[in-house]
Scaffold this active site. Structure first.
Site, PDB file in Angstrom:
ATOM      1  N   MET A  82      28.836  14.498   3.247  1.00  0.00           N
ATOM      2  CA  MET A  82      29.591  15.123   2.065  1.00  0.00           C
ATOM      3  C   MET A  82      30.364  16.443   2.570  1.00  0.00           C
ATOM      4  O   MET A  82      29.975  16.767   3.729  1.00  0.00           O
ATOM      5  CB  MET A  82      28.526  15.668   1.115  1.00  0.00           C
ATOM      6  N   HIS A  83      31.182  16.944   1.766  1.00  0.00           N
ATOM      7  CA  HIS A  83      31.512  18.102   1.703  1.00  0.00           C
ATOM      8  C   HIS A  83      32.765  18.481   2.729  1.00  0.00           C
ATOM      9  O   HIS A  83      33.344  19.586   2.692  1.00  0.00           O
ATOM     10  CB  HIS A  83      30.643  19.513   1.815  1.00  0.00           C
ATOM     11  N   ASP A 240      26.808  10.458   0.779  1.00  0.00           N
ATOM     12  CA  ASP A 240      25.692   9.984   1.383  1.00  0.00           C
ATOM     13  C   ASP A 240      24.272  10.083   0.630  1.00  0.00           C
ATOM     14  O   ASP A 240      23.647   9.108   0.907  1.00  0.00           O
ATOM     15  CB  ASP A 240      25.569  10.373   2.811  1.00  0.00           C
TER      16      ASP A 240
HETATM   17  O1  5SP Z   1      25.488  18.496   3.276  1.00  0.00           O
HETATM   18  C1  5SP Z   1      24.917  17.617   2.933  1.00  0.00           C
HETATM   19  C2  5SP Z   1      24.510  17.546   1.458  1.00  0.00           C
HETATM   20  O2  5SP Z   1      25.214  18.518   0.675  1.00  0.00           O
HETATM   21  C3  5SP Z   1      24.397  16.690   3.757  1.00  0.00           C
HETATM   22  O3  5SP Z   1      23.390  15.831   3.479  1.00  0.00           O
HETATM   23  C4  5SP Z   1      25.546  15.871   4.553  1.00  0.00           C
HETATM   24  O4  5SP Z   1      26.125  15.137   3.375  1.00  0.00           O
HETATM   25  C5  5SP Z   1      25.351  15.041   5.664  1.00  0.00           C
HETATM   26  O5  5SP Z   1      24.297  14.295   5.959  1.00  0.00           O
HETATM   27  P1  5SP Z   1      23.807  13.655   7.235  1.00  0.00           P
HETATM   28  O6  5SP Z   1      24.763  13.244   8.190  1.00  0.00           O
HETATM   29  O7  5SP Z   1      22.768  14.296   7.712  1.00  0.00           O
HETATM   30  O8  5SP Z   1      23.154  12.285   6.553  1.00  0.00           O
END
Ligand code: 5SP
Ligand code: ADP
Length: 502
Positions: A82-83, A240
């Site tokens: 995300m983000h 995700d």
């Molecule tokens: O920043 C967040 C949720 O706000 C994280 O959950 C990212 O979305 C990355 O996820 P992973 O690579 O650890 O699955």
């Protein structure tokens, strides 16, 4: 003829592409790693081209090595980290490396957002402005790289860029759009008020779509590049964590998700959009139309373990290192670890806090340190569970996903620290499974996610709390909960020292 959907799980360390049939069976899977660029403390970037080539290599391998016929791939969908900010120019060319979710350079921009909009910001976006989110990253580029900002015409999130390269269509789904903190969550539209407040042209915001909506078919150029067929339909996909929740069958409020990936997430399906966690927890649109979820994020969950292995246990296999924690005891013989090694997001939104081992004793062995890391990560998850308890979040089951769910010992530690039943999945594929389910529902194979989950999601072994261990962990969590306040000032001083001597 067989028919498949592909679930593309675009993670932080790798992309994993899974091919699933109509019965929800994984028939083949390929993955490809890509690097993280960490040029300064707090910086974390990736090259969007690496996501595209990694995804493409994985798809080519599915076709060539696993003999999945392109004509049999009916649909593709995504789960995306995300983000992360991807900036495109007027020709949709990438302007700079993507600034990722775990990049914490934007404290100043977050303070500016709070100073300008205060509580109105939380009312609109249902979230506090935190370093990881996309808007502060945009403001950072605007302030620090004005020549790049001047050329920026569109912004996307990681999986949206990969989808764009597959279809030629720009778009973003609602679940990921909430994480930009530019979305007016109640209105389901980009927020004019926020764009105006920070002088961001509304035209930079991509068209919004639902996770199960089609973005179009594989373009001619991507078909030549990847070997895919142009009849394959490409769906919106989701953040995700939303995809992980779908893939783990979190489709009702009595279940909570515990995900240990690079980051760690405790997530709850929310029916009531008015529930107010005061921005301490994130509140996001779900991949399931017209529903929501809340979550607390531990920035360095699996990352803590990777850091420990890289630094102190390079010669051991991951499995052996994790299993060695079994030689230690509940509470790691009195050793506590706090996982704040890249700052923290929830329940403490603090980019400057850093991790600690407390209680180090001359008798401690490496196995105690490994155990302390495993436990410290789960204590930070317990902080989030306690917030749900305070809000009467009535749930009885925790579904564990992510790379961390590979360890039985760690699953039992979760059950003991949460003092709840923890269930794993028979085929641990959380976000990738959720992505494939979005394509399956989007294609109309199932009438909704509930029906799809009956075929696709299978719960495995249940781990029940051991009452004696749970009692000890209750006591230890109370000690753990004091470490943040006690080390906050020290962390700030040490970070100042590092910055001054960098
Ligand atoms: O920043 C967040 C949720 O706000 C994280 O959950 C990212 O979305 C990355 O996820 P992973 O690579 O650890 O699955
Ligand atoms: N055998 C294992 N036992 C416990 N944890 C593991 C094991 N293998 C990997 N992990 C953890 O899982 C994490 C990766 O999980 P994954 O869900 O693949 O992450 P991401 O999607 O963020 O790339 C690693 O950071 C690591 O700490």
């Amino acid at each position: 003829m067989n028919e498949y959907v592909l679930g593309v799980d675009l993670g932080t360390s790798a992309v994993k592409v899974s091919a699933m049939n109509r019965d929800g069976e994984i028939v083949a899977q390929q993955s490809y790693d890509y690097p993280l660029i960490q040029s300064r403390p707090g910086y974390s970037e990736q090259n969007p081209e690496d996501w595209v080539s990694g995804t493409t290599v994985a798809i080519v391998r599915l076709i060539l090595n696993d003999h999945i016929k392109p004509a049999e791939i009916a649909g593709i969908s995504f789960s995306g980290q995300m983000h992360g900010l991807v900036l495109l120019d007027e020709n949709n060319q990438v302007l700079r490396p993507a600034i990722l979710w775990n990049d914490t350079r934007t404290t100043k921009q977050c303070e500016e957002i709070t100073a300008k909009l205060g509580d109105e910001f939380i009312d609109i976006t249902k979230n506090k402005p935190l370093e990881g989110f996309t808007l502060p990253k945009m403001l950072w580029v605007k302030e620090n790289e004005p020549s790049i900002w001047a050329k920026a015409k569109t912004f996307l999130l990681p999986k949206d860029y990969v989808r764009y390269r597959m279809t030629g269509q720009l778009g973003m789904d609602y679940s990921d759009a909430t994480g930009t903190v530019l979305l007016d969550v109640k209105a389901g539209q980009w927020s004019q008020a926020i764009c105006d407040a920070f002088d961001i042209p509304m035209s930079m915001c991509p068209p919004l779509m639902r996770s199960i909506d089609s973005a179009g078919k594989i373009s001619d150029s991507y078909a030549i590049f990847s070997g895919l067929d142009t009849h394959t339909e490409v769906f919106g996909g989701a953040a995700d964590n939303a995809a992980g929740a779908v893939g783990a069958g979190i489709l009702s409020p009595n279940m909570v998700l515990s995900s240990i990936g690079t980051s760690g997430v405790v997530l709850k399906y929310e029916e009531d959009p008015t529930v107010d966690y005061h921005g301490v927890l994130q509140f996001e649109d779900h991949a399931i139309p017209d529903s929501y979820y809340s979550m607390g994020v531990t920035l360095a969950a699996g990352y803590s373990l990777n850091w420990f292995k890289r630094t102190f246990a390079q010669d051991e296999s991951f499995n052996d290192m994790v299993a060695s924690a079994g030689k230690s005891t509940v509470g790691a013989n009195g050793l506590l670890y706090t996982p704040y090694i890249v700052g923290e997001r929830a329940p403490y939104a603090d980019a400057d806090i850093r991790g600690s081992f407390t209680g180090v004793d001359g008798t401690h062995q490496k196995s105690d340190f490994v155990r302390a890391v495993l436990e410290g990560i789960i204590f930070s998850f317990r902080d989030i569970m306690d917030i749900y308890d305070e809000h009467n979040g009535d749930f009885d089951t925790v579904v564990a996903i992510g790379g961390g769910a590979k360890s039985e010992l760690w699953l039992q530690i979760q059950a003991d620290i949460f003092n709840k039943k923890v269930v794993s999945l028979t085929n641990e594929q959380g976000p990738g499974m959720g992505a494939a389910m979005m394509a399956a529902v989007g294609l109309g194979w199932f009438k909704d996610f509930q029906e799809c989950a009956e075929k696709f999601v299978h719960f495995g072994k249940a781990y029940l709390p051991n009452p004696e261990n749970a009692k000890k962990y209750e006591q230890l969590h109370k000690i753990y909960a004091q470490v943040y306040e006690q080390t906050k000032g020290i962390s700030e001083q040490l970070l100042d020292y590092r910055r001054a001597n960098d």
